[in-house]
Design an enzyme around this catalytic site. Structure first.
Site, short mmCIF file in Angstrom:
data_model
loop_
_atom_site.label_atom_id
_atom_site.label_comp_id
_atom_site.label_asym_id
_atom_site.label_seq_id
_atom_site.Cartn_x
_atom_site.Cartn_y
_atom_site.Cartn_z
N ASP A 33 0.71 -1.13 0.08
CA ASP A 33 -0.01 0.08 0.00
C ASP A 33 0.88 1.20 0.04
OD1 ASP A 33 -3.19 0.42 1.21
OD2 ASP A 33 -1.75 2.09 1.04
N THR A 36 -1.51 6.41 1.22
CA THR A 36 -2.47 7.77 0.79
C THR A 36 -3.00 8.29 2.01
OG1 THR A 36 -4.26 7.00 -0.17
CG2 THR A 36 -2.42 7.08 -1.53
N THR A 125 -16.25 -1.50 -9.16
CA THR A 125 -17.48 -0.91 -8.54
C THR A 125 -18.67 -1.20 -9.54
OG1 THR A 125 -18.37 1.35 -8.05
CG2 THR A 125 -16.38 1.18 -9.57
N ASP A 126 -19.78 -0.82 -9.09
CA ASP A 126 -21.06 -0.73 -9.95
C ASP A 126 -21.36 0.44 -10.69
OD1 ASP A 126 -21.90 1.03 -7.80
OD2 ASP A 126 -23.66 -0.07 -7.08
N GLU A 127 -20.37 1.59 -10.23
CA GLU A 127 -20.32 2.63 -10.74
C GLU A 127 -19.96 2.72 -12.30
OE1 GLU A 127 -19.12 6.36 -8.49
OE2 GLU A 127 -19.39 5.07 -6.67
N TYR A 152 -13.63 9.05 -11.85
CA TYR A 152 -13.50 7.85 -11.00
C TYR A 152 -13.98 6.77 -11.79
CZ TYR A 152 -14.43 4.29 -7.36
OH TYR A 152 -14.51 2.94 -6.80
N SER A 153 -15.23 6.62 -12.18
CA SER A 153 -15.74 5.42 -12.49
C SER A 153 -15.31 5.18 -13.96
CB SER A 153 -17.43 5.60 -12.67
OG SER A 153 -17.90 6.64 -13.49
N ALA A 154 -15.01 6.10 -14.75
CA ALA A 154 -14.29 6.05 -16.03
C ALA A 154 -12.75 5.26 -16.01
CB ALA A 154 -14.12 7.29 -16.56
N LYS A 156 -12.05 3.44 -13.37
CA LYS A 156 -12.25 1.99 -12.93
C LYS A 156 -12.80 1.04 -14.10
CE LYS A 156 -12.35 0.42 -9.05
NZ LYS A 156 -11.07 -0.10 -8.63
N ASN A 181 -22.19 0.19 -3.09
CA ASN A 181 -21.45 0.79 -1.99
C ASN A 181 -21.24 0.00 -0.78
OD1 ASN A 181 -22.28 3.22 -3.76
ND2 ASN A 181 -22.60 4.52 -2.05
N ARG A 216 -28.72 4.72 -3.73
CA ARG A 216 -27.38 3.75 -3.87
C ARG A 216 -27.91 2.44 -3.32
NH1 ARG A 216 -26.51 7.00 -6.98
NH2 ARG A 216 -24.89 8.57 -6.88
N ASP A 285 -25.84 20.01 -5.87
CA ASP A 285 -25.54 18.72 -6.43
C ASP A 285 -24.29 18.41 -6.91
OD1 ASP A 285 -26.34 16.13 -6.71
OD2 ASP A 285 -27.87 16.30 -8.24
P1 NAD Z 1 -9.82 3.43 -0.08
O1 NAD Z 1 -9.65 4.60 -0.57
O2 NAD Z 1 -10.46 3.54 1.44
O3 NAD Z 1 -8.54 2.53 0.06
C1 NAD Z 1 -7.59 2.61 -0.93
C2 NAD Z 1 -6.36 1.96 -0.81
O4 NAD Z 1 -5.45 2.08 -1.70
C3 NAD Z 1 -5.73 3.06 0.56
O5 NAD Z 1 -5.03 2.27 1.35
C4 NAD Z 1 -4.44 3.80 -0.60
O6 NAD Z 1 -3.26 4.10 0.32
C5 NAD Z 1 -4.08 2.59 -1.40
N1 NAD Z 1 -3.62 3.17 -2.51
C6 NAD Z 1 -4.10 4.28 -3.30
N2 NAD Z 1 -3.24 4.33 -4.13
C7 NAD Z 1 -2.05 3.42 -4.46
C8 NAD Z 1 -1.03 3.25 -4.98
N3 NAD Z 1 -0.79 4.01 -6.30
N4 NAD Z 1 -0.32 2.18 -4.62
C9 NAD Z 1 -0.57 1.39 -3.77
N5 NAD Z 1 -1.60 1.79 -2.97
C10 NAD Z 1 -2.46 2.60 -3.17
O7 NAD Z 1 -10.86 2.58 -0.99
P2 NAD Z 1 -11.84 1.51 -0.77
O8 NAD Z 1 -13.19 2.01 -0.27
O9 NAD Z 1 -11.35 0.45 0.30
O10 NAD Z 1 -11.90 0.83 -1.98
C11 NAD Z 1 -11.25 -0.34 -2.37
C12 NAD Z 1 -11.33 -0.84 -3.70
O11 NAD Z 1 -12.83 -1.28 -3.85
C13 NAD Z 1 -11.15 0.32 -4.89
O12 NAD Z 1 -10.75 -0.34 -5.95
C14 NAD Z 1 -12.52 0.95 -5.04
O13 NAD Z 1 -12.61 1.57 -6.40
C15 NAD Z 1 -13.44 -0.43 -4.71
N6 NAD Z 1 -14.84 -0.15 -4.43
C16 NAD Z 1 -14.97 0.53 -3.34
C17 NAD Z 1 -16.50 0.74 -2.98
C18 NAD Z 1 -16.70 1.48 -1.42
O14 NAD Z 1 -18.16 1.83 -1.38
N7 NAD Z 1 -15.70 1.83 -0.77
C19 NAD Z 1 -17.52 0.43 -3.54
C20 NAD Z 1 -17.16 -0.43 -4.79
C21 NAD Z 1 -15.75 -0.43 -5.31
#
Ligand code: NAD
Length: 342
Positions: A33, A36, A125-127, A152-154, A156, A181, A216, A285
């Site tokens: 990780d 960030t 993600t579903d987005e 973001y969604s683009a 992903k 979500n 959501r 919004d």
């Molecule tokens: P988060 O933002 O809480 O955590 C992301 C983690 O990735 C952090 O620990 C960050 O330090 C690390 N990170 C970021 N950039 C990095 C890099 N370049 N190299 C290494 N580590 C890096 O996100 P989350 O909510 O835990 O989501 C996790 C995954 O699930 C993501 O891919 C997100 O798109 C997906 N997701 C999340 C949700 C949600 O509701 N939270 C829903 C659908 C999908």
């Protein structure tokens, strides 16, 4: 099994690691990780002392570094949670989303191909599917074409497309899961549910975008962990699976439900607050705000037997209780001290 978890210090990744090591104490997890602002090592306090857990700070975009990790550890499988994940930030600063979510995924894919990793799992993600009308009957299926609306969604969607292209081009052993979500412990308070809980407890405004009628579909984070695990264990390689809890709620109803729980669980309100609901404030919004997300998860239910255990009511109560029992964690996130304690 030796598993690489990227982004494992974030919300879903850390919950997954905690859950996985409880279920499979014989597995070894290496967590990579970048740390960030969204990462919080406190979420891994129970596992950092284990011999079968290793944390490495690093960036998935750094090709040389990623390759050196793969060479050293010879992972059996990789689950990619690492991402920039906040839609509002992607609207202000899209480039880091393109860098981490797209390029970073590409670097991981190349390393997996080079080191013949047996399984890659992309957490999505579903987005990516875009937006649904508020008709209560249309859903996102695995076959729904991608139509993302935010940076973001683009980003992903682009990373999922890369994974799918590697599956087709190289017979790459991978799965993509698209989830709705998530909510639960250790979620950074920029996201709706922890934001509302924290603001309410401090007597601050509870911001609701637009008219609050966006919908959501909510999934408790441990149910997501179980779904990921089922795909890891039994998922057919090359397939995508939707993971969602059929818990559609309008944003305003989520905010009101939190207020109701807080009235019961935290009746001693901050000075000047009579009812938590009085703090609700409608704000301009979000641009390109999708109206409705709703996942059809019948494929993972039928093929792999996954069913969510938490209803939205039980999961939300657990979540509010967790934040109330972890006010010190919230304080450290809010004053930034969690970043100095790494
Ligand atoms: P988060 O933002 O809480 O955590 C992301 C983690 O990735 C952090 O620990 C960050 O330090 C690390 N990170 C970021 N950039 C990095 C890099 N370049 N190299 C290494 N580590 C890096 O996100 P989350 O909510 O835990 O989501 C996790 C995954 O699930 C993501 O891919 C997100 O798109 C997906 N997701 C999340 C949700 C949600 O509701 N939270 C829903 C659908 C999908």
């Amino acid at each position: 099994m030796r598993l690489l978890i990227t982004g494992g210090v974030g919300f879903i990744g850390s919950n997954y690691i905690n859950w996985h090591l409880q279920q499979y104490p014989g597995d070894e997890i290496i967590c990579l990780d970048k740390l960030t602002y969204a990462a919080n090592m406190a979420a891994l306090a129970d596992v950092v002392k284990l011999n079968n857990f290793t944390f490495i700070q690093g960036d998935i975009c750094d090709e040389q570094f990623v390759e050196s990790c793969f060479a050293q550890y010879k992972f059996d499988a990789v689950i990619n949670f690492a991402a920039e994940s906040h839609v509002d930030t992607s609207i202000k600063s899209p480039s880091i989303f393109i860098k981490t979510n797209v390029e970073g995924t590409g670097v991981l894919l190349d390393a997996c191909v080079k080191f013949a990793v047996e399984r890659f799992h992309q957490i999505s993600t579903d987005e990516v599917y875009g937006s649904l009308p508020d008709d209560g009957k249309s859903y996102f299926y695995e076959t729904t074409p991608y139509q993302p609306h935010s940076p973001y969604s683009a980003s992903k969607a682009s990373s999922d497309m890369l994974v799918k292209a590697y599956i087709d081009t190289y017979h790459f052993p991978a799965n993509v899961t698209n989830t709705s979500n998530n909510y639960g412990p250790y979620q950074f308070p920029e996201k709706l549910i922890p934001l509302i809980i924290n603001n309410a407890l401090h007597g601050k405004k509870l911001p609701v975008y637009g008219d609050g009628l966006n919908i959501r579909d909510w999934l408790y984070v441990d149910d997501h962990a179980k779904g990921i695990d089922m795909v890891q264990e039994h998922g057919k390689l090359g397939e995508s699976y939707n993971i969602g809890g059929h818990n559609e709620r309008k944003n305003i109803d989520v905010v009101k439900a939190i207020c109701t729980l807080l009235e019961e669980l935290a009746p001693n309100k901050p000075n000047g607050v009579t009812r938590y609901e009085d703090l609700i404030t409608y704000v301009t919004d979000r641009p390109g705000h999708d109206l409705r997300y709703a996942i059809d998860a019948s494929k993972i239910q039928k093929d792999l037997g996954w069913v969510p255990e938490e209803s939205f009511e039980t999961g939300l109560r657990k979540t509010v209780e967790w934040y109330l029992n972890n006010l010190e964690w919230c304080r450290r996130v809010q004053d930034g001290s969690y970043q100095r304690e790494r």
